[in-house]
Design an enzyme around this catalytic site. Structure first.
Site, PDB file in Angstrom:
ATOM      1  N   ARG A   1       0.818  -1.208   0.000  1.00 44.63           N
ATOM      2  CA  ARG A   1       0.000   0.000   0.000  1.00 44.63           C
ATOM      3  C   ARG A   1       0.859   1.270   0.000  1.00 44.63           C
ATOM      4  O   ARG A   1       0.379   2.372  -0.226  1.00 44.63           O
ATOM      5  CB  ARG A   1      -0.952  -0.006   1.197  1.00 44.63           C
ATOM      6  CG  ARG A   1      -2.269   0.702   0.872  1.00 44.63           C
ATOM      7  CD  ARG A   1      -3.306   0.559   1.943  1.00 44.63           C
ATOM      8  NE  ARG A   1      -2.854   1.097   3.193  1.00 44.63           N
ATOM      9  CZ  ARG A   1      -2.796   0.414   4.345  1.00 44.63           C
ATOM     10  NH1 ARG A   1      -3.191  -0.854   4.399  1.00 44.63           N
ATOM     11  NH2 ARG A   1      -2.364   0.980   5.439  1.00 44.63           N
TER      12      ARG A   1
ATOM     13  N   TYR B   1     -10.023  22.050 -13.697  1.00 46.22           N
ATOM     14  CA  TYR B   1     -10.691  20.788 -14.057  1.00 46.22           C
ATOM     15  C   TYR B   1     -11.919  20.562 -13.145  1.00 46.22           C
ATOM     16  O   TYR B   1     -11.844  20.795 -11.925  1.00 46.22           O
ATOM     17  CB  TYR B   1      -9.678  19.642 -13.930  1.00 46.22           C
ATOM     18  CG  TYR B   1     -10.310  18.280 -13.993  1.00 46.22           C
ATOM     19  CD1 TYR B   1     -11.002  17.868 -15.133  1.00 46.22           C
ATOM     20  CD2 TYR B   1     -10.252  17.409 -12.911  1.00 46.22           C
ATOM     21  CE1 TYR B   1     -11.614  16.626 -15.183  1.00 46.22           C
ATOM     22  CE2 TYR B   1     -10.856  16.161 -12.958  1.00 46.22           C
ATOM     23  CZ  TYR B   1     -11.540  15.780 -14.095  1.00 46.22           C
ATOM     24  OH  TYR B   1     -12.147  14.560 -14.148  1.00 46.22           O
TER      25      TYR B   1
ATOM     26  N   ASP C   1      -1.025  21.797 -11.881  1.00 44.86           N
ATOM     27  CA  ASP C   1      -1.492  20.622 -12.629  1.00 44.86           C
ATOM     28  C   ASP C   1      -0.913  20.736 -14.043  1.00 44.86           C
ATOM     29  O   ASP C   1      -1.264  21.640 -14.805  1.00 44.86           O
ATOM     30  CB  ASP C   1      -3.028  20.606 -12.656  1.00 44.86           C
ATOM     31  CG  ASP C   1      -3.596  19.360 -13.343  1.00 44.86           C
ATOM     32  OD1 ASP C   1      -2.900  18.778 -14.188  1.00 44.86           O
ATOM     33  OD2 ASP C   1      -4.745  18.989 -13.034  1.00 44.86           O
TER      34      ASP C   1
ATOM     35  N   LYS D   1      -3.767  10.454 -18.835  1.00 41.02           N
ATOM     36  CA  LYS D   1      -3.781  11.162 -20.112  1.00 41.02           C
ATOM     37  C   LYS D   1      -2.469  10.918 -20.869  1.00 41.02           C
ATOM     38  O   LYS D   1      -2.174   9.800 -21.213  1.00 41.02           O
ATOM     39  CB  LYS D   1      -4.059  12.641 -19.850  1.00 41.02           C
ATOM     40  CG  LYS D   1      -5.233  12.893 -18.888  1.00 41.02           C
ATOM     41  CD  LYS D   1      -6.515  12.383 -19.472  1.00 41.02           C
ATOM     42  CE  LYS D   1      -7.780  12.567 -18.681  1.00 41.02           C
ATOM     43  NZ  LYS D   1      -7.826  12.495 -17.266  1.00 41.02           N
TER      44      LYS D   1
HETATM   45  C1  LIG Z   1      -6.335  18.686 -16.100  1.00 42.72           C
HETATM   46  C2  LIG Z   1      -6.833  17.458 -15.411  1.00 42.72           C
HETATM   47  N1  LIG Z   1      -6.401  17.204 -14.157  1.00 42.72           N
HETATM   48  C3  LIG Z   1      -6.830  16.120 -13.485  1.00 42.72           C
HETATM   49  C4  LIG Z   1      -7.736  15.230 -14.038  1.00 42.72           C
HETATM   50  C5  LIG Z   1      -8.215  14.050 -13.235  1.00 42.72           C
HETATM   51  O1  LIG Z   1      -7.591  12.883 -13.666  1.00 42.72           O
HETATM   52  P1  LIG Z   1      -8.147  11.409 -13.411  1.00 42.72           P
HETATM   53  O2  LIG Z   1      -9.339  11.242 -14.280  1.00 42.72           O
HETATM   54  O3  LIG Z   1      -6.989  10.549 -13.786  1.00 42.72           O
HETATM   55  O4  LIG Z   1      -8.494  11.298 -11.976  1.00 42.72           O
HETATM   56  C6  LIG Z   1      -8.197  15.454 -15.332  1.00 42.72           C
HETATM   57  C7  LIG Z   1      -9.154  14.526 -15.948  1.00 42.72           C
HETATM   58  O5  LIG Z   1      -9.659  14.755 -17.025  1.00 42.72           O
HETATM   59  C8  LIG Z   1      -7.727  16.605 -16.040  1.00 42.72           C
HETATM   60  O6  LIG Z   1      -8.152  16.875 -17.278  1.00 42.72           O
END
Ligand SMILES: Cc1ncc(COP(=O)(O)O)c(C=O)c1O
Length: 402
Positions: free
Chosen positions: A57, A110, A182, A207
């Site tokens: 974990r 997001y 991010d 992504k």
């Molecule tokens: C810019 C961005 N950050 C974070 C996330 C969240 O990622 P996850 O779907 O892997 O949890 C996304 C999802 O689309 C995103 O576009």
């Protein structure tokens, strides 16, 4: 670049390996528990005096190699691999914020991050201000005595707003609080926030980092001490570790990150210019266009402009819907950064948790769509878009003659 390589492309293929028996690719180590030669070693491992894993974990051998690679790619001291982008974002925020603290967040963030702060965060006494971070004085105005972090996303999802990481980091340095960025839309191939002054980088590795649409994963990159705290006290306790199987898939996907990002960028430039000239399009959002309000910052901070293009069709919801339904191979889907070109309607999909008034104030209109450009031939993508946009024209014409 790490391991003595001049270029990131070579490092992506060869960098950081812990090969057993000469295996060319990184082996998967799926063990959950690790055995000790004697009781003293078990005690030393649990207390942290001896390196190594004792329970899955908190990490695993396959993930460790991947974490080291991601840390080098982002120019950070250490990285933490977790089970989704949201796990990375929540871990990073919870590491710096507790009951009574406040965070400044870029306004077009997001949808999942928005929902985390506005629903879960508040249950634990964390307050927030969504701020237009393109305006530095708005950031200063939003600072409160209990502000403990600034969180930004650049370019943002879905409006591709580009923020000046350097200038914002001057504010966080003055206040002695962390700047969390991010970097999902860019990947470390196109932008390195730590080099620009950020303290912590988060990723949805679901992504571009994995790049094949078959893994949910996230990363947090930062100082050794911070990452150690997150591993032991947040990620481990919340049970968000990334499995060895998924770590292996990301190690595989990373080898082509450079090739993929270059192709995504090339195609996106062409598609954005095509859309900008189209008469049923109201507005195109792409940092590589001269018309983008932060074009100069984007050119300064980003090695390429990325593979996401958002645009607004004339005619609002109806027009967006007939366009989406007319697409042939481009798929209506939530994710991005895959080999397949994917499209989504933020108002009803990724940003549906946002109240309508707030969403519209941000510019996430009913006619807005977000396109994640895949690795197909760019001419095929343009042809599919063109024939579906033609459908809007036909629909409009039909109304006019009724
Ligand atoms: C810019 C961005 N950050 C974070 C996330 C969240 O990622 P996850 O779907 O892997 O949890 C996304 C999802 O689309 C995103 O576009």
């Amino acid at each position: 670049m790490g391991n003595g390589f001049k270029s990131m492309d070579s490092f992506l293929i060869h960098g950081i390996k812990n090969r057993k028996n000469g295996a060319v690719v990184q082996p998967i180590v799926p063990a959950v528990a690790y055995a000790f030669p004697d009781h003293d070693s078990a005690i030393a491992s649990v207390s942290g005096k001896q390196e190594g894993f004792y329970y899955g974990r908190y990490g695993n051998d396959t993930l460790k190699v991947l974490e080291e690679k991601i840390a080098v790619l982002e120019n950070g001291e250490a990285a933490l691999g977790v089970s989704s982008g949201m796990a990375a974002i929540s871990t990073a925020l919870l590491a710096f914020l507790q009951n009574g603290d406040h965070v400044i967040v870029t306004k077009d963030v997001y949808g999942g991050t928005y929902k985390f702060l506005t629903t879960l965060g508040v249950r634990f006494g964390i307050s927030y201000s969504f701020v237009d971070c393109t305006n530095l004085s708005s950031i200063w105005d939003a600072i409160q005595p209990n502000t403990k972090a600034i969180y930004i996303e650049t370019p943002s999802n879905p409006l591709l707003t580009v923020l000046d990481i350097c200038s914002i980091s001057n504010i966080t340095k003055e206040l002695n609080i962390p700047l969390i960025v991010d970097n999902t839309f860019m990947s470390p191939y196109l932008q390195k926030p730590i080099d620009l002054g950020a303290d912590v980088v988060v990723h949805s590795a679901t992504k571009y980092l994995n790049g094949h649409g078959d893994v949910l994963a996230g990363f947090v990159v930062g100082k050794e001490e911070t990452i150690h705290f997150m591993r032991k006290n947040i990620m481990g306790d919340l049970g968000q570790v990334l499995s060895a199987w998924d770590a292996f898939l990301i190690l595989r996907g990373l080898k082509t990150l450079g090739l993929r990002m270059k192709q995504h960028c090339l195609a996106a430039e062409q598609i954005a210019s095509f859309l900008e000239k189209h008469n049923v399009i109201e507005k195109v959002y792409y940092p590589g266009l001269n018309s983008h309000p932060q074009f100069n910052i984007a050119r300064k901070n980003m090695k390429g402009m990325g593979g996401i293009v958002s645009f607004e069709v004339k005619g609002g919801f109806q027009a967006a819907q007939s366009f989406l339904n007319a697409l042939k191979f481009i798929m209506i889907s939530f994710s991005l950064g895959d080999p397949e070109t994917l499209i989504q309607h933020p108002a009803t999909m990724t940003h549906s948790s946002m109240p309508e008034e707030e969403r519209l104030a941000l510019g996430i209109t009913d006619g807005l769509v977000r396109l994640s450009i895949g690795l197909e031939d760019v001419n095929d993508i343009i042809q599919d878009l063109e024939q579906a946009l033609q459908h809007i024209k036909e629909e409009e014409f039909k109304w006019l003659i009724v």
